[in-house]
Scaffold this active site. Structure first.
Site, mmCIF file in Angstrom:
data_model
loop_
_atom_site.group_PDB
_atom_site.id
_atom_site.type_symbol
_atom_site.label_atom_id
_atom_site.label_comp_id
_atom_site.label_asym_id
_atom_site.label_seq_id
_atom_site.Cartn_x
_atom_site.Cartn_y
_atom_site.Cartn_z
ATOM 1 N NE ARG A 294 -3.766 -2.328 2.253
ATOM 2 C CZ ARG A 294 -4.669 -2.640 3.176
ATOM 3 N NH1 ARG A 294 -4.868 -1.830 4.203
ATOM 4 N NH2 ARG A 294 -5.398 -3.746 3.061
ATOM 5 N NE ARG A 309 -1.300 4.778 9.074
ATOM 6 C CZ ARG A 309 -2.587 4.431 9.100
ATOM 7 N NH1 ARG A 309 -3.176 4.016 7.999
ATOM 8 N NH2 ARG A 309 -3.286 4.517 10.221
ATOM 9 C CD GLU A 381 -8.404 -1.366 10.552
ATOM 10 O OE1 GLU A 381 -8.442 -2.122 9.572
ATOM 11 O OE2 GLU A 381 -8.386 -0.123 10.467
ATOM 12 C CB SER A 384 -11.701 -4.131 8.267
ATOM 13 O OG SER A 384 -11.333 -2.960 8.951
ATOM 14 N NE ARG A 423 -2.077 -1.915 11.275
ATOM 15 C CZ ARG A 423 -2.886 -0.873 11.131
ATOM 16 N NH1 ARG A 423 -4.039 -0.839 11.793
ATOM 17 N NH2 ARG A 423 -2.571 0.139 10.329
#
Length: 457
Positions: A294, A309, A381, A384, A423
């Site tokens: 990403r 991130r 987070e 999801s 994560r």
């Protein structure tokens, strides 16, 4: 992508969906009115085109009859009419194609409609907590953040990664490299062996069509990485023969129309693109462990330190393809699968339902799992889980034939992290840290670590 027929029949349905997502009502109404007007132009053009084509065919037959009857004047008039029609028809065809292309472009830019059960809200502050598992641990010392732990162990190197690739990359070494690998293997094995998902090893380079199908394109183009490759001498010669002399830049490089996947949701969901499945094949429950990429174009200044991130990370993804009637139950099932691996790791976490203003573009309802990070003293987070209803299926033309049904129906697609490996590594380092700087290996990961129970450098 939305069905233009639905918009024509229930225009206020889309207006309401857009306003719930934060669009001003006047702006939403103007958008819907524009879509309907564009569709009317398209449909009127199709009707007119069919009329002209029918008249051309009829006139062509009449020419032969007129000539046979010796009525040259009528034959000449008919030939003139056909000649005019041969000019008018292509122009009208182009107008219809332009209207269809513009309608497609506009529809592709509209987000999915939130389900009625999704809470109203503007941003993450309006998300609603629906579950909390485990209590944060207490420590006799001030917990450190994961990058402090990893760097002190000498096994997490951001400087080396920056030399190789730039910011937002990391080099893991020794026991931490093995721990990351162990986490991924534990996740994928649990989903396959206990949750009954089918493991897939998909490509991590995909075409435009695949990215469009799951709605990464065109809206989120700037968030993606794409490939560039050198042109061969043969390719350069072919292109120059077709298009004339190439620029120096074009001679050196060519976009290969391949994208690095931001998540394996893209290849997994697109496995059913342009397909008509049988109802017996559903539900189709898939999982994959892949690297993900990403650009994080919109996250300047956010989480600049550490592994939260990154441009490149590993993730276990879950994708379900199912019938509309079962999609809500399947979303609950996927959420339970993601929570189960965190429970096995004994990582405290909570589940929130995202509000309308915080949902993803393709989602109709999303549950976020947020894991507790002692070093940050906050929930962050880690997964999801979303149902996209038939939004993605329409973009990729993925359908199924229900029992005793004449026409195929669009499938429902769902996706969820099961979970992000990087994560999870962050959460383990911070949760299982010890005062002396070592990290205890969670019990379920010890077999994957060759019996190692403690990481101490």
């Amino acid at each position: 992508m939305h069905d233009i027929k639905w918009i024509r029949e229930e225009p206020q349905g889309l207006v309401r969906a857009l306003t719930r997502r934060g669009t001003a009502e006047s702006e939403a109404q103007a958008l819907v009115d524009g879509l309907i007007a564009l569709d009317e132009r398209r449909r009127a053009g199709i009707v007119k085109l069919e009329e002209l084509q029918a008249r051309r065919n009829a006139a062509s037959k009449e020419i032969g009859a007129a000539k046979k009857a010796g009525d040259n004047a009528k034959a000449d008039a008919l030939m003139a009419e056909v000649g005019a029609l041969k000019t008018d028809i292509p122009a009208l065809e182009e107008d219809v194609k332009a209207a269809e292309a513009e309608l497609h472009t506009q529809l592709a830019a509209i987000p999915n409609a939130p389900l009625d059960v999704v809470p109203e809200g503007a941003d993450e502050h309006d998300n609603v907590e629906i579950d909390r598992v485990g209590a944060p641990r207490t420590y006799a010392f001030t917990p450190k953040q994961h990058f402090e732990i990893g760097e002190a162990l000498g096994q997490m190197d951001f400087e080396a990664a920056a030399k190789l690739s730039g910011a937002r990359f990391v080099v893991l070494k020794s026991q931490l490299a093995r721990l990351e690998r162990a986490i991924g293997q534990f996740f994928i094995n649990t989903h396959v062996d206990e949750h009954g998902l089918t493991e897939v090893a998909p490509p991590v380079l995909v075409k435009d069509e695949a990215m469009f199908g799951t709605a990464q394109l065109p809206k989120f183009r700037d968030d993606q990485f794409s490939t560039v490759r050198h042109l061969s001498d043969e390719e350069i010669a072919k292109l120059e023969a077709e298009a004339g002399k190439l620029s120096e830049l074009a001679r050196l490089y060519a976009y290969n129309n391949l994208w690095l996947i931001p998540t394996s949701e893209v290849p997994l969901t697109n496995l059913v693109a342009q397909s008509i499945l049988s109802e017996e094949e559903l539900p189709m429950r898939l999982t994959a462990l892949t690297p993900c990429f990403r650009a994080e174009a919109g996250s300047a200044g956010r989480d600049t330190r550490g592994m939260i991130r990154q441009h490149q990370f590993n993730k276990v993804e879950m994708v379900t393809i199912c019938t509309p009637e079962t999609s809500l139950d399947e979303q609950e099932r996927m959420l339970a699968c993601a929570q189960n691996v965190l429970k096995k790791l004994d990582l405290p976490h909570r589940v929130v339902t995202l509000c309308t203003g915080d949902m993803g573009f393709a989602s109709a309802r999303t549950f976020d799992i947020e894991v507790w990070l002692p070093g940050q003293n906050a929930y962050r987070e880690i997964s999801s889980v979303s149902t996209c209803t038939d939004f993605q299926a329409r973009r990729m033309n993925a359908r199924y034939r229900a029992k005793d049904a004449k026409a195929p129906r669009y499938v429902h697609t769902l996706n969820g992290s099961g979970v992000a490996v990087g994560r999870a590594l962050v959460a383990i380092l911070e949760t299982y840290q010890n005062e002396d700087g070592s990290v205890t290996v969670p019990d379920v990961l010890v077999p994957y670590m060759g019996g190692l129970t403690r990481i101490d450098g």
